[in-house]
Design a protein around this motif. Structure first.
Motif, PDB file in Angstrom:
ATOM      1  N   ALA A   1       0.845  -1.190   0.000  1.00 50.05           N
ATOM      2  CA  ALA A   1       0.000   0.000   0.000  1.00 50.05           C
ATOM      3  C   ALA A   1       0.884   1.245   0.000  1.00 50.05           C
ATOM      4  O   ALA A   1       1.980   1.242   0.557  1.00 50.05           O
ATOM      5  N   VAL A   2       0.384   2.304  -0.611  1.00 50.52           N
ATOM      6  CA  VAL A   2       1.106   3.572  -0.648  1.00 50.52           C
ATOM      7  C   VAL A   2       1.104   4.178   0.751  1.00 50.52           C
ATOM      8  O   VAL A   2       0.054   4.309   1.382  1.00 50.52           O
ATOM      9  N   THR A   3       2.289   4.534   1.251  1.00 52.61           N
ATOM     10  CA  THR A   3       2.384   5.182   2.565  1.00 52.61           C
ATOM     11  C   THR A   3       2.677   6.669   2.461  1.00 52.61           C
ATOM     12  O   THR A   3       2.349   7.427   3.366  1.00 52.61           O
ATOM     13  N   ARG A   4       3.292   7.088   1.348  1.00 50.05           N
ATOM     14  CA  ARG A   4       3.605   8.508   1.171  1.00 50.05           C
ATOM     15  C   ARG A   4       3.891   8.788  -0.292  1.00 50.05           C
ATOM     16  O   ARG A   4       4.504   7.978  -0.979  1.00 50.05           O
ATOM     17  N   VAL A   5       3.437   9.949  -0.742  1.00 45.76           N
ATOM     18  CA  VAL A   5       3.741  10.432  -2.085  1.00 45.76           C
ATOM     19  C   VAL A   5       4.610  11.675  -1.897  1.00 45.76           C
ATOM     20  O   VAL A   5       4.186  12.655  -1.291  1.00 45.76           O
ATOM     21  N   VAL A   6       5.844  11.623  -2.381  1.00 44.58           N
ATOM     22  CA  VAL A   6       6.793  12.723  -2.219  1.00 44.58           C
ATOM     23  C   VAL A   6       6.765  13.580  -3.483  1.00 44.58           C
ATOM     24  O   VAL A   6       6.917  13.060  -4.591  1.00 44.58           O
ATOM     25  N   THR A   7       6.555  14.897  -3.303  1.00 44.67           N
ATOM     26  CA  THR A   7       6.491  15.816  -4.431  1.00 44.67           C
ATOM     27  C   THR A   7       7.557  16.894  -4.301  1.00 44.67           C
ATOM     28  O   THR A   7       8.072  17.146  -3.212  1.00 44.67           O
ATOM     29  N   ASN A   8       7.858  17.540  -5.427  1.00 47.42           N
ATOM     30  CA  ASN A   8       8.787  18.673  -5.393  1.00 47.42           C
ATOM     31  C   ASN A   8       7.994  19.960  -5.177  1.00 47.42           C
ATOM     32  O   ASN A   8       6.774  19.922  -4.990  1.00 47.42           O
ATOM     33  N   GLU A   9       8.674  21.098  -5.238  1.00 53.20           N
ATOM     34  CA  GLU A   9       8.026  22.393  -4.988  1.00 53.20           C
ATOM     35  C   GLU A   9       6.919  22.705  -5.983  1.00 53.20           C
ATOM     36  O   GLU A   9       5.982  23.440  -5.673  1.00 53.20           O
ATOM     37  N   GLN A  10       7.024  22.161  -7.189  1.00 47.40           N
ATOM     38  CA  GLN A  10       6.004  22.399  -8.204  1.00 47.40           C
ATOM     39  C   GLN A  10       4.835  21.411  -8.122  1.00 47.40           C
ATOM     40  O   GLN A  10       3.898  21.484  -8.904  1.00 47.40           O
ATOM     41  N   GLY A  11       4.906  20.463  -7.200  1.00 45.65           N
ATOM     42  CA  GLY A  11       3.827  19.491  -7.035  1.00 45.65           C
ATOM     43  C   GLY A  11       3.985  18.220  -7.845  1.00 45.65           C
ATOM     44  O   GLY A  11       3.108  17.360  -7.813  1.00 45.65           O
ATOM     45  N   ALA A  12       5.085  18.091  -8.576  1.00 47.43           N
ATOM     46  CA  ALA A  12       5.317  16.881  -9.369  1.00 47.43           C
ATOM     47  C   ALA A  12       5.786  15.748  -8.448  1.00 47.43           C
ATOM     48  O   ALA A  12       6.580  15.963  -7.532  1.00 47.43           O
ATOM     49  N   VAL A  13       5.291  14.558  -8.700  1.00 47.80           N
ATOM     50  CA  VAL A  13       5.681  13.390  -7.911  1.00 47.80           C
ATOM     51  C   VAL A  13       7.123  13.022  -8.240  1.00 47.80           C
ATOM     52  O   VAL A  13       7.491  12.880  -9.410  1.00 47.80           O
ATOM     53  N   ILE A  14       7.949  12.863  -7.177  1.00 48.42           N
ATOM     54  CA  ILE A  14       9.337  12.463  -7.400  1.00 48.42           C
ATOM     55  C   ILE A  14       9.641  11.085  -6.821  1.00 48.42           C
ATOM     56  O   ILE A  14      10.551  10.414  -7.275  1.00 48.42           O
TER      57      ILE A  14
END
Length: 62
Positions: free
Chosen positions: A16-29
């Protein structure tokens, strides 16, 4: 893509997904997944896709 989503690989639930990490622009990294074995895995966005309310992973070794 949200926390709690089921993660499938080759048709089997692997975690299961526990965290979605994004950059300052909101893009998933990175996408952090807790595997069914309890370990946390970090996936690149190029290794995942969303189908409905499920995350489809490729290249995940559990």
């Amino acid at each position: 893509m949200t926390t709690g989503m089921s993660v499938l690989q080759n048709g089997a639930q692997v975690g299961a997904v526990t965290r979605v990490v994004t950059n300052e622009q909101g893009a998933v990294i990175r996408v952090l997944v807790q595997g069914t074995n309890g370990r946390i895995y970090s996936l690149a966005p190029s290794n995942v896709s969303v189908s409905g309310s499920t995350l489809i992973a490729s290249g995940l070794r559990i």
